[in-house]
Design a protein around this motif. Sequence first.
Motif, mmCIF file in Angstrom:
data_model
loop_
_atom_site.group_PDB
_atom_site.id
_atom_site.type_symbol
_atom_site.label_atom_id
_atom_site.label_comp_id
_atom_site.label_asym_id
_atom_site.label_seq_id
_atom_site.Cartn_x
_atom_site.Cartn_y
_atom_site.Cartn_z
ATOM 1 N N GLY A 78 10.363 -3.597 4.740
ATOM 2 C CA GLY A 78 9.590 -3.194 3.509
ATOM 3 C C GLY A 78 8.816 -1.991 3.198
ATOM 4 N N VAL A 79 9.870 -0.947 3.649
ATOM 5 C CA VAL A 79 9.315 0.532 3.360
ATOM 6 C C VAL A 79 10.258 1.111 2.538
ATOM 7 C CG1 VAL A 79 8.852 2.397 4.846
ATOM 8 C CG2 VAL A 79 8.259 0.585 5.774
ATOM 9 N N ILE A 80 9.596 1.815 1.609
ATOM 10 C CA ILE A 80 10.158 2.395 0.567
ATOM 11 C C ILE A 80 9.828 4.055 1.111
ATOM 12 C CG2 ILE A 80 11.217 3.297 -1.596
ATOM 13 C CD1 ILE A 80 10.005 0.266 -2.238
ATOM 14 N N VAL A 81 10.731 5.092 1.288
ATOM 15 C CA VAL A 81 10.121 6.460 1.482
ATOM 16 C C VAL A 81 10.694 7.142 0.023
ATOM 17 C CG1 VAL A 81 10.526 8.656 2.542
ATOM 18 C CG2 VAL A 81 10.798 6.645 4.016
ATOM 19 N N ILE A 82 9.582 7.847 -0.576
ATOM 20 C CA ILE A 82 9.679 8.057 -1.992
ATOM 21 C C ILE A 82 9.496 9.804 -2.004
ATOM 22 C CG2 ILE A 82 9.214 6.198 -3.225
ATOM 23 C CD1 ILE A 82 6.329 6.915 -3.482
ATOM 24 N N ASP A 83 10.007 10.501 -2.684
ATOM 25 C CA ASP A 83 9.795 11.832 -2.718
ATOM 26 C C ASP A 83 8.404 12.309 -3.124
ATOM 27 O OD1 ASP A 83 9.769 10.735 -5.685
ATOM 28 O OD2 ASP A 83 10.424 12.770 -6.325
ATOM 29 N N ALA A 84 7.520 11.757 -3.700
ATOM 30 C CA ALA A 84 6.188 12.266 -3.724
ATOM 31 C C ALA A 84 5.343 11.131 -4.646
ATOM 32 C CB ALA A 84 6.185 13.281 -4.697
ATOM 33 N N CYS A 95 -1.629 9.926 -5.148
ATOM 34 C CA CYS A 95 -2.784 9.202 -5.028
ATOM 35 C C CYS A 95 -3.179 9.092 -3.465
ATOM 36 C CB CYS A 95 -2.667 7.904 -5.439
ATOM 37 S SG CYS A 95 -1.162 6.967 -4.753
ATOM 38 N N LEU A 96 -4.416 8.751 -3.241
ATOM 39 C CA LEU A 96 -4.806 8.487 -1.963
ATOM 40 C C LEU A 96 -4.211 7.786 -0.746
ATOM 41 C CD1 LEU A 96 -8.704 8.739 -2.845
ATOM 42 C CD2 LEU A 96 -7.165 10.582 -2.094
ATOM 43 N N ASP A 97 -4.114 8.192 0.350
ATOM 44 C CA ASP A 97 -3.450 7.117 1.413
ATOM 45 C C ASP A 97 -4.236 5.668 1.130
ATOM 46 O OD1 ASP A 97 -1.647 6.656 3.564
ATOM 47 O OD2 ASP A 97 -3.855 6.511 4.811
ATOM 48 N N GLY A 98 -3.560 4.716 1.430
ATOM 49 C CA GLY A 98 -4.164 3.316 1.081
ATOM 50 C C GLY A 98 -4.103 2.776 -0.223
ATOM 51 N N THR A 99 -3.863 3.482 -1.048
ATOM 52 C CA THR A 99 -3.856 2.975 -2.561
ATOM 53 C C THR A 99 -2.956 1.538 -2.727
ATOM 54 O OG1 THR A 99 -4.201 5.239 -3.510
ATOM 55 C CG2 THR A 99 -3.268 3.387 -5.244
ATOM 56 N N PRO A 100 -3.604 0.622 -3.095
ATOM 57 C CA PRO A 100 -2.904 -0.469 -3.578
ATOM 58 C C PRO A 100 -1.735 -0.349 -4.589
ATOM 59 C CG PRO A 100 -5.306 -0.936 -3.745
ATOM 60 C CD PRO A 100 -4.937 0.396 -3.604
ATOM 61 N N ALA A 111 6.049 10.547 0.520
ATOM 62 C CA ALA A 111 4.957 9.404 0.748
ATOM 63 C C ALA A 111 6.152 8.090 1.027
ATOM 64 C CB ALA A 111 4.297 9.218 -0.396
ATOM 65 N N ARG A 112 5.359 6.920 1.109
ATOM 66 C CA ARG A 112 5.989 5.874 1.614
ATOM 67 C C ARG A 112 5.231 4.669 0.768
ATOM 68 N NH1 ARG A 112 3.968 6.819 6.677
ATOM 69 N NH2 ARG A 112 3.213 4.778 7.616
ATOM 70 N N ILE A 113 5.941 3.785 0.521
ATOM 71 C CA ILE A 113 5.088 2.529 0.053
ATOM 72 C C ILE A 113 5.626 1.215 1.070
ATOM 73 C CG2 ILE A 113 5.360 0.604 -1.719
ATOM 74 C CD1 ILE A 113 6.534 2.770 -3.601
ATOM 75 N N GLU A 114 4.422 0.794 1.564
ATOM 76 C CA GLU A 114 4.587 -0.383 2.649
ATOM 77 C C GLU A 114 4.285 -1.645 1.924
ATOM 78 O OE1 GLU A 114 2.200 0.799 5.713
ATOM 79 O OE2 GLU A 114 3.489 2.287 6.444
ATOM 80 N N LEU A 115 5.253 -2.619 1.774
ATOM 81 C CA LEU A 115 5.126 -3.828 1.032
ATOM 82 C C LEU A 115 4.501 -4.991 2.034
ATOM 83 C CD1 LEU A 115 8.111 -4.366 -1.380
ATOM 84 C CD2 LEU A 115 5.943 -3.517 -1.928
ATOM 85 N N ASP A 116 3.816 -5.811 1.416
ATOM 86 C CA ASP A 116 3.355 -6.848 2.407
ATOM 87 C C ASP A 116 4.650 -7.658 2.708
ATOM 88 O OD1 ASP A 116 0.722 -6.046 2.370
ATOM 89 O OD2 ASP A 116 0.258 -7.446 0.861
ATOM 90 N N ARG A 171 0.989 -1.165 -0.086
ATOM 91 C CA ARG A 171 0.013 0.076 0.024
ATOM 92 C C ARG A 171 0.888 1.288 0.136
ATOM 93 N NH1 ARG A 171 -5.426 -1.022 -0.683
ATOM 94 N NH2 ARG A 171 -5.657 -3.447 -0.091
ATOM 95 N N ILE A 172 0.459 2.191 -0.675
ATOM 96 C CA ILE A 172 0.994 3.673 -0.489
ATOM 97 C C ILE A 172 0.587 4.374 0.712
ATOM 98 C CG2 ILE A 172 1.169 5.797 -1.710
ATOM 99 C CD1 ILE A 172 1.232 4.037 -4.266
#
Length: 162
Positions: free
Chosen positions: A131-137, A140-145, A56-61, A31-32
């Motif tokens: 499983g976390v990637i912090v990205i520049d921007a 999309c909405l919080d929780g987007t798959p 923002a960040r990406i959180e992988l399962d 999820r983003i």
Amino acid sequence: MSEIAQKRDGEVALDFDPAERVEGGVVFIGRIRSAWNERADCPRNISSARESGQGARIELDPAYRAGLEGLKAGRDLMVLYWMDRARRDLIVQNPRHAEGPRGVFSLRSPHRPNPVAMSAVTIREIDPAGGVIVIDAIDCLDGTPVIDIKPWLPSVDMPAQG
């Protein structure tokens, strides 16, 4: 889809729901996490998201975390994500930024038969074990798959010139 966008003048909806014509499967790998919870507050595109200054960040399962091996801060990525709160039936849209209706495939609108979005982002920080990637921007909405993450390679991903 929590809120259905209303049709504007000149827009055309399909007479079927594309979600009912599934021919393959997509697995969400995470999820983003973004600053935006309401569609009205969300940036229109990745450039606007960068201008906002909101990272923002990406959180992988957990099952997909090993796939982060080899990625490092500073690396550019293509993130493919599923705009799960978008309409899927609009085939002709009347965007506010254009003159008159246009076909969905000439637009980057999230409203499309398969609401797949893609953004080129830069890794600011990465925690492969968590499983976390912090990205520049992101736009999309919080929780987007998240559907997929791919490295952005200038030697491969730049369009042909000329």
